[in-house]
Design a protein around this motif. Structure first.
Motif, PDB file in Angstrom:
ATOM      1  N   PHE A   1       0.851  -1.191   0.000  1.00 47.81           N
ATOM      2  CA  PHE A   1       0.000   0.000   0.000  1.00 47.81           C
ATOM      3  C   PHE A   1       0.887   1.241   0.000  1.00 47.81           C
ATOM      4  CE2 PHE A   1      -3.066  -3.116   1.348  1.00 47.81           C
ATOM      5  CZ  PHE A   1      -4.279  -2.639   0.856  1.00 47.81           C
ATOM      6  N   VAL A   2       0.362   2.310  -0.589  1.00 49.36           N
ATOM      7  CA  VAL A   2       1.118   3.556  -0.728  1.00 49.36           C
ATOM      8  C   VAL A   2       0.416   4.682   0.012  1.00 49.36           C
ATOM      9  CG1 VAL A   2       1.887   5.334  -2.363  1.00 49.36           C
ATOM     10  CG2 VAL A   2       2.123   2.909  -2.946  1.00 49.36           C
ATOM     11  N   ASN A   3       1.172   5.403   0.811  1.00 48.19           N
ATOM     12  CA  ASN A   3       0.747   6.672   1.408  1.00 48.19           C
ATOM     13  C   ASN A   3       1.736   7.735   0.972  1.00 48.19           C
ATOM     14  OD1 ASN A   3      -1.593   6.290   3.150  1.00 48.19           O
ATOM     15  ND2 ASN A   3      -0.274   4.875   4.281  1.00 48.19           N
ATOM     16  N   PHE A   4       1.414   9.008   1.236  1.00 48.19           N
ATOM     17  CA  PHE A   4       2.416  10.045   1.022  1.00 48.19           C
ATOM     18  C   PHE A   4       2.216  11.183   1.994  1.00 48.19           C
ATOM     19  CE2 PHE A   4      -0.936  12.080  -1.276  1.00 48.19           C
ATOM     20  CZ  PHE A   4      -1.464  11.123  -2.137  1.00 48.19           C
ATOM     21  N   ASP A   5       3.310  11.892   2.226  1.00 49.49           N
ATOM     22  CA  ASP A   5       3.309  13.042   3.125  1.00 49.49           C
ATOM     23  C   ASP A   5       2.551  14.184   2.443  1.00 49.49           C
ATOM     24  OD1 ASP A   5       3.819  15.209   4.698  1.00 49.49           O
ATOM     25  OD2 ASP A   5       5.999  15.093   4.570  1.00 49.49           O
TER      26      ASP A   5
END
Length: 357
Positions: free
Chosen positions: A346-350
């Protein structure tokens, strides 16, 4: 004491006739730039973007087709290079091989018929400033590339110009020496307080040297800003792509509330700070730097690792989403989970490190 001068460029254009005069090529297309006295500004862009032509027009080696150039408030369009209060440091050093270091540096002062004692004092001061003490009697072919570049810099500085111009001066040096010399150039420029305009296609050079960077592309100015502004808030996709590594994700403005935008990417909605002009319903692009992306076992977007490479300080990932491929740099991998090629993640970002263009 250095007499720094500002430079003002107003609607500057340079057109070349090609194919026997049957067509035109706009090397520089109606640009306007204001450079403050004592500022270090870099013209940055790919080959053919107009940066060297702009520098040569400031120096007087090229004549503008349209527009004006002011130095210290005075219009200098019609002045020959020797009458302009500028000095150029060339890529090729352009030293006289038959003159020793002292005489190479003193050459311009001798042409001006400066008093001998004054000349000697100025040359000695500059030699000390650029760290060439004890080498005065050597000839250019007895010096390393870095030392030759120092002589070229000293020869320009000793004339005490209002503006110092650099035409890709470090491109002939090896990588390690280039890093060292750019640090030295910046240190000397700060110490002397001179206005400097520097041309390069090397983004690392521009980032480390500049108070402000002018990004050029196809004869126009794409953006002017500090290194931080250029990196974190690029004005266009070209700027984002040219400086550092950038990921681009297509989205849509789903809602606007003051300076907060709700962005829809695939079927996911999230809020981001936004001060631009796009409105609800308009398509947009998100710029994400590799260090802004976080991967794990939970997150906003499903993805798949398509490449995983250990780079020492960070693990370099290439990630496939439904509508984008992302580059991710996960720092300090020794204390992190290392994901391998083919794994689902899974990908998150700031969100403070995402920019909308």
């Amino acid at each position: 004491m250095q007499r720094s001068k500002g430079v003002n460029i107003k609607n500057l254009t340079r057109i070349y006739l090609i194919h026997g005069g049957n067509s035109e090529f706009k090397a520089v297309d109606n640009i306007s730039i204001d450079i403050k006295a004592g500022e270090f500004v870099t013209l940055l862009g790919p080959s053919g973007c107009g940066k060297t032509t702009t520098l040569r027009m400031i120096a007087g080696f090229e004549i503008p087709t349209e527009g004006d150039i002011f130095l210290g408030g005075d219009k200098i369009n019609n002045l020959t290079p020797d009458k302009r209060d500028t000095a150029m440091v060339f890529q090729s050093y352009a030293l006289f091989p038959h003159l020793n270091i002292y005489d190479n540096i003193a050459y311009g002062l001798k042409i001006k018929k400066i008093d001998k004692d004054e000349l000697n004092k100025k040359v000695k001061n500059i030699i000390e400033l650029v760290g060439l003490n004890g080498m005065e009697q050597r000839y250019p072919n007895q010096l390393s590339g870095g030392q030759q570049q120092r002589v070229a810099l000293a020869r320009a500085l000793v004339m005490e110009p209002g503006v110092l111009l650099f035409d890709e001066p470090l491109s002939n040096l090896d990588a390690k020496l280039r890093v060292y010399m750019r640090t030295e150039i910046r240190k000397i420029q700060k110490k002397v307080g001179i206005t400097a305009i520097y041309v390069t296609h090397d983004q690392s050079e521009a980032m480390s040297l500049s108070d402000r960077i002018i990004i050029m592309n196809k004869g126009i100015v794409e953006q002017i800003g500090t290194p931080k502004e250029i990196y974190y808030t690029p004005a266009t996709q070209f700027v984002a792509d040219f400086i550092g590594t950038a990921n681009f994700v297509s989205g849509e403005i789903a809602e606007m509330k003051g300076e907060l935008a709700t962005i829809k990417v695939e079927d996911v909605k999230f809020e981001l700070p936004y001060k631009g002009t796009k409105e609800k319903g308009e398509a947009c692009k998100l710029v994400l730097r590799p260090e802004a992306i976080q991967i794990g076992d939970t997150g906003l977007f499903k993805g798949k690792i398509i490449a995983s490479t250990f780079m020492g300080a960070f693990q370099d990932y290439t990630i496939q989403l439904d509508n984008a491929i992302l580059k991710c740099e996960d720092f300090n991998p020794q204390i992190k989970t290392i994901y391998e090629e083919g794994q689902d993640i899974f990908v998150n970002f700031d969100k403070n490190n995402v920019h909308i263009i």
